[in-house]
Design a protein around this motif. Structure first.
Motif, PDB file in Angstrom:
ATOM      1  N   LEU A 113       0.956  -1.223  -0.013  1.00 38.43           N
ATOM      2  CA  LEU A 113      -0.223   0.096   0.004  1.00 38.43           C
ATOM      3  C   LEU A 113       0.878   1.242   0.210  1.00 38.43           C
ATOM      4  O   LEU A 113       1.562   1.528   0.909  1.00 38.43           O
ATOM      5  N   PRO A 114       0.862   2.176  -0.997  1.00 41.11           N
ATOM      6  CA  PRO A 114       1.528   3.359  -1.009  1.00 41.11           C
ATOM      7  C   PRO A 114       0.917   4.395  -0.195  1.00 41.11           C
ATOM      8  O   PRO A 114      -0.376   4.222   0.298  1.00 41.11           O
ATOM      9  N   THR A 115       1.519   5.461   0.324  1.00 44.32           N
ATOM     10  CA  THR A 115       0.922   6.319   1.000  1.00 44.32           C
ATOM     11  C   THR A 115       0.953   7.495   0.081  1.00 44.32           C
ATOM     12  O   THR A 115       1.686   8.040  -0.413  1.00 44.32           O
ATOM     13  N   ASN A 116      -0.378   8.404   0.510  1.00 41.02           N
ATOM     14  CA  ASN A 116      -0.664   9.518  -0.366  1.00 41.02           C
ATOM     15  C   ASN A 116      -1.095  10.730   0.518  1.00 41.02           C
ATOM     16  O   ASN A 116      -1.609  11.501   0.180  1.00 41.02           O
ATOM     17  N   GLY A 117      -0.349  10.507   1.728  1.00 44.30           N
ATOM     18  CA  GLY A 117      -0.717  11.709   2.704  1.00 44.30           C
ATOM     19  C   GLY A 117      -1.496  11.545   3.826  1.00 44.30           C
ATOM     20  O   GLY A 117      -1.746  12.167   4.604  1.00 44.30           O
ATOM     21  N   GLN A 118      -2.033  10.249   3.901  1.00 41.26           N
ATOM     22  CA  GLN A 118      -3.034  10.045   5.067  1.00 41.26           C
ATOM     23  C   GLN A 118      -2.305   9.237   6.237  1.00 41.26           C
ATOM     24  O   GLN A 118      -3.045   8.836   7.235  1.00 41.26           O
ATOM     25  N   GLY A 119      -1.186   9.414   6.307  1.00 43.55           N
ATOM     26  CA  GLY A 119      -0.345   8.948   7.391  1.00 43.55           C
ATOM     27  C   GLY A 119      -0.218   7.491   7.623  1.00 43.55           C
ATOM     28  O   GLY A 119       0.041   6.906   8.795  1.00 43.55           O
ATOM     29  N   ASP A 164     -18.296   7.788  13.043  1.00 34.77           N
ATOM     30  CA  ASP A 164     -17.960   6.361  13.662  1.00 34.77           C
ATOM     31  C   ASP A 164     -16.846   5.663  12.545  1.00 34.77           C
ATOM     32  O   ASP A 164     -17.323   5.200  11.253  1.00 34.77           O
ATOM     33  N   CYS A 165     -15.670   5.768  12.774  1.00 36.75           N
ATOM     34  CA  CYS A 165     -14.537   5.283  12.180  1.00 36.75           C
ATOM     35  C   CYS A 165     -14.080   3.910  12.826  1.00 36.75           C
ATOM     36  O   CYS A 165     -12.973   3.370  12.191  1.00 36.75           O
ATOM     37  N   GLY A 166     -15.077   3.451  13.364  1.00 39.88           N
ATOM     38  CA  GLY A 166     -14.561   2.122  14.484  1.00 39.88           C
ATOM     39  C   GLY A 166     -13.484   2.320  15.244  1.00 39.88           C
ATOM     40  O   GLY A 166     -13.332   3.669  15.783  1.00 39.88           O
ATOM     41  N   THR A 167     -12.607   1.432  15.585  1.00 42.64           N
ATOM     42  CA  THR A 167     -11.792   1.683  16.525  1.00 42.64           C
ATOM     43  C   THR A 167     -10.287   2.591  15.886  1.00 42.64           C
ATOM     44  O   THR A 167      -9.988   2.377  14.768  1.00 42.64           O
ATOM     45  N   LEU A 168      -9.890   3.706  16.653  1.00 46.51           N
ATOM     46  CA  LEU A 168      -9.316   4.609  16.204  1.00 46.51           C
ATOM     47  C   LEU A 168      -7.723   4.177  16.349  1.00 46.51           C
ATOM     48  O   LEU A 168      -7.436   3.890  17.537  1.00 46.51           O
ATOM     49  N   ILE A 169      -7.002   3.692  15.413  1.00 46.22           N
ATOM     50  CA  ILE A 169      -5.609   3.282  15.644  1.00 46.22           C
ATOM     51  C   ILE A 169      -4.838   4.526  15.966  1.00 46.22           C
ATOM     52  O   ILE A 169      -3.931   4.411  17.130  1.00 46.22           O
ATOM     53  N   SER A 170      -4.666   5.481  15.263  1.00 45.31           N
ATOM     54  CA  SER A 170      -4.155   6.825  15.812  1.00 45.31           C
ATOM     55  C   SER A 170      -4.936   7.884  15.546  1.00 45.31           C
ATOM     56  O   SER A 170      -5.227   8.496  14.647  1.00 45.31           O
ATOM     57  N   PRO A 171      -5.496   8.383  16.705  1.00 49.48           N
ATOM     58  CA  PRO A 171      -6.528   9.389  16.885  1.00 49.48           C
ATOM     59  C   PRO A 171      -6.055  10.507  16.078  1.00 49.48           C
ATOM     60  O   PRO A 171      -6.805  11.130  15.166  1.00 49.48           O
ATOM     61  N   PRO A 172      -4.660  11.190  16.304  1.00 47.30           N
ATOM     62  CA  PRO A 172      -4.286  12.183  15.301  1.00 47.30           C
ATOM     63  C   PRO A 172      -4.390  12.079  14.076  1.00 47.30           C
ATOM     64  O   PRO A 172      -4.679  13.029  13.300  1.00 47.30           O
ATOM     65  N   ILE A 173      -4.028  10.790  13.567  1.00 46.19           N
ATOM     66  CA  ILE A 173      -4.075  10.606  12.149  1.00 46.19           C
ATOM     67  C   ILE A 173      -5.424  10.548  11.532  1.00 46.19           C
ATOM     68  O   ILE A 173      -5.950  11.308  10.645  1.00 46.19           O
ATOM     69  N   VAL A 174      -6.540   9.936  12.233  1.00 47.02           N
ATOM     70  CA  VAL A 174      -7.778  10.067  11.754  1.00 47.02           C
ATOM     71  C   VAL A 174      -8.579  11.457  11.835  1.00 47.02           C
ATOM     72  O   VAL A 174      -9.308  11.816  11.133  1.00 47.02           O
ATOM     73  N   GLU A 175      -8.206  12.277  12.909  1.00 46.05           N
ATOM     74  CA  GLU A 175      -8.445  13.779  13.096  1.00 46.05           C
ATOM     75  C   GLU A 175      -8.018  14.679  11.771  1.00 46.05           C
ATOM     76  O   GLU A 175      -8.616  15.306  11.368  1.00 46.05           O
ATOM     77  N   VAL A 226     -15.527  18.153  15.967  1.00 46.61           N
ATOM     78  CA  VAL A 226     -15.596  16.753  15.643  1.00 46.61           C
ATOM     79  C   VAL A 226     -15.923  15.550  16.777  1.00 46.61           C
ATOM     80  O   VAL A 226     -14.929  15.987  17.767  1.00 46.61           O
ATOM     81  N   THR A 227     -16.700  14.727  16.767  1.00 47.18           N
ATOM     82  CA  THR A 227     -17.134  13.704  17.579  1.00 47.18           C
ATOM     83  C   THR A 227     -16.732  12.370  17.272  1.00 47.18           C
ATOM     84  O   THR A 227     -17.422  12.180  16.222  1.00 47.18           O
ATOM     85  N   HIS A 228     -16.118  11.558  17.666  1.00 44.11           N
ATOM     86  CA  HIS A 228     -15.936  10.237  17.332  1.00 44.11           C
ATOM     87  C   HIS A 228     -16.711   9.026  18.141  1.00 44.11           C
ATOM     88  O   HIS A 228     -16.712   9.098  19.266  1.00 44.11           O
ATOM     89  N   LEU A 229     -17.202   8.402  17.437  1.00 43.94           N
ATOM     90  CA  LEU A 229     -18.076   6.995  17.867  1.00 43.94           C
ATOM     91  C   LEU A 229     -17.245   5.984  17.579  1.00 43.94           C
ATOM     92  O   LEU A 229     -16.974   5.784  16.284  1.00 43.94           O
ATOM     93  N   GLN A 230     -16.850   5.092  18.609  1.00 47.66           N
ATOM     94  CA  GLN A 230     -15.835   4.060  18.113  1.00 47.66           C
ATOM     95  C   GLN A 230     -16.666   2.734  18.477  1.00 47.66           C
ATOM     96  O   GLN A 230     -16.444   1.961  19.266  1.00 47.66           O
ATOM     97  N   ILE A 231     -17.460   2.289  17.244  1.00 51.84           N
ATOM     98  CA  ILE A 231     -17.889   0.924  17.159  1.00 51.84           C
ATOM     99  C   ILE A 231     -17.165   0.129  16.327  1.00 51.84           C
ATOM    100  O   ILE A 231     -17.276   0.444  15.315  1.00 51.84           O
ATOM    101  N   PRO A 232     -16.707  -0.940  16.986  1.00 53.09           N
ATOM    102  CA  PRO A 232     -15.627  -1.676  16.154  1.00 53.09           C
ATOM    103  C   PRO A 232     -16.418  -2.349  14.923  1.00 53.09           C
ATOM    104  O   PRO A 232     -17.434  -2.872  14.938  1.00 53.09           O
ATOM    105  N   ALA A 233     -15.516  -2.384  13.745  1.00 54.93           N
ATOM    106  CA  ALA A 233     -15.914  -3.278  12.756  1.00 54.93           C
ATOM    107  C   ALA A 233     -15.755  -4.628  12.674  1.00 54.93           C
ATOM    108  O   ALA A 233     -14.576  -4.953  13.123  1.00 54.93           O
ATOM    109  N   PRO A 234     -16.707  -5.752  12.671  1.00 56.89           N
ATOM    110  CA  PRO A 234     -16.226  -6.958  13.048  1.00 56.89           C
ATOM    111  C   PRO A 234     -15.288  -7.636  11.883  1.00 56.89           C
ATOM    112  O   PRO A 234     -14.938  -8.806  12.067  1.00 56.89           O
ATOM    113  N   ALA A 283     -11.817   6.444   7.112  1.00 56.71           N
ATOM    114  CA  ALA A 283     -11.904   7.534   7.740  1.00 56.71           C
ATOM    115  C   ALA A 283     -12.021   8.624   6.967  1.00 56.71           C
ATOM    116  O   ALA A 283     -12.796   9.634   7.273  1.00 56.71           O
ATOM    117  N   GLY A 284     -11.559   8.720   5.817  1.00 57.22           N
ATOM    118  CA  GLY A 284     -11.647   9.826   4.583  1.00 57.22           C
ATOM    119  C   GLY A 284     -13.031  10.155   4.181  1.00 57.22           C
ATOM    120  O   GLY A 284     -13.186  11.263   3.687  1.00 57.22           O
TER     121      GLY A 284
END
Length: 281
Positions: free
Chosen positions: A13-19, A159-170, A218-226, A235-236
């Motif tokens: 997976l290449p990165t195009n600026g999404q961290g 709701d982005c599910g579980t946030l791996i890195s909150p600053p990246i998602v923000e 911005v308010t985050h709801l963290q409902i995990p995706a199964p 996220a985007g």
């Protein structure tokens, strides 16, 4: 895992600026008990070998790529523990005796004993799609004489599910929303009657600046995706899809009319305001 106790990750997976480098390194570091600086993430490169790039579209980075990396890191952790014995644990870049951190076997020592054992690959194909859920709402002020639109307040619940890195998602949420606000109010590809492009460069193509954008709440709801290894969703996408409809509906409400076409140019807004005032009179 290298003999120096540092982990190296190769991804399709290449990165195009999404961290992605930060996110993937964090996944590996947390799984293996390493410091973030002890994980190097390599993006697709023809010199790497058997890996072929898959692209970074449709949220596959965190959902598919992140799950594959999480699986590989978990398999690597299991091998380290097996080689160090079941009574040991991984922490601080070493395999340690549970409850006795001063007794440890360095990870590099385990790797040097059997380097090939600690090169792990993993493929992951999500069994289902993991859509994010986001709601955008805004309050605007419209000048009926100039057709100008000012965004007074902008609120996002997602709701982005579980946030791996909150600053990246923000950052993804803010960036995608800013991009889409531009698509609603400022940005367009303009042609004249002879099909000649009128804004072929950024000298003529209007994009929003920080002074044009409101503070985003911005308010985050963290409902995990199964369907993912750790419950993450996209996220985007919500940021790119929500603003045009929210802004157009807010302008329509302000003018007591309908706004069913983008771009919301001053000319189009001013004309709608004039038609609304004429109807009221």
């Amino acid at each position: 895992m290298g003999a120096d106790g540092r982990a190296r990750v190769w991804t399709t997976l290449p990165t195009n600026g999404q961290g992605l480098l930060t996110t993937f390194a964090q996944l590996v570091a947390e799984t293996l008990g390493l410091e973030h600086a002890d994980v190097a993430v390599e993006t697709p490169d023809s010199a790497v070998g058997a890996l072929h790039g898959t692209g970074t579209y449709a949220s596959r980075s965190a959902i598919a790529g992140g799950s594959a990396i999480k699986g590989a890191a978990s398999a690597l952790r299991a091998r380290l523990l097996e080689d160090a014995a079941a009574r040991l644990e991984i922490a601080g870049g070493a395999v340690r005796v549970v409850g006795a951190p001063d007794r440890a076997v360095p990870i590099g020592e385990l790797v040097r004993a059997n380097a090939e054992r600690f090169a792990v690959s993993e493929h992951y194909d999500p069994p289902s799609i993991s859509y994010p859920y986001k709601t955008h709402a805004c309050r605007v002020e419209v000048d009926p004489e100039t057709g100008g639109i000012e965004l007074d307040r902008y609120v996002i619940v997602e709701d982005c599910g579980t946030l791996i890195s909150p600053p990246i998602v923000e950052g993804q949420t803010h960036g995608a929303t800013a991009q889409s606000i531009g698509g609603a109010i400022y940005e367009s590809v303009a042609y004249d009657d002879g099909a000649q492009l009128q804004n072929a460069s950024l000298m003529d193509y209007l994009v929003p600046t920080v002074s044009d954008l409101p503070e985003l709440e911005v308010t985050h709801l963290q409902i995990p995706a199964p369907a993912t290894a750790y419950g993450a969703k996209g996220a985007g996408e919500g940021g790119t899809l929500g603003p045009p409809a929210a802004i157009a509906n807010a302008v329509a409400d302000a003018l007591s009319t309908e706004m069913n076409e983008l771009l919301l140019t001053p000319e189009r807004v001013r004309l709608a305001a004039q038609e609304a005032l004429a109807w009221l009179s």
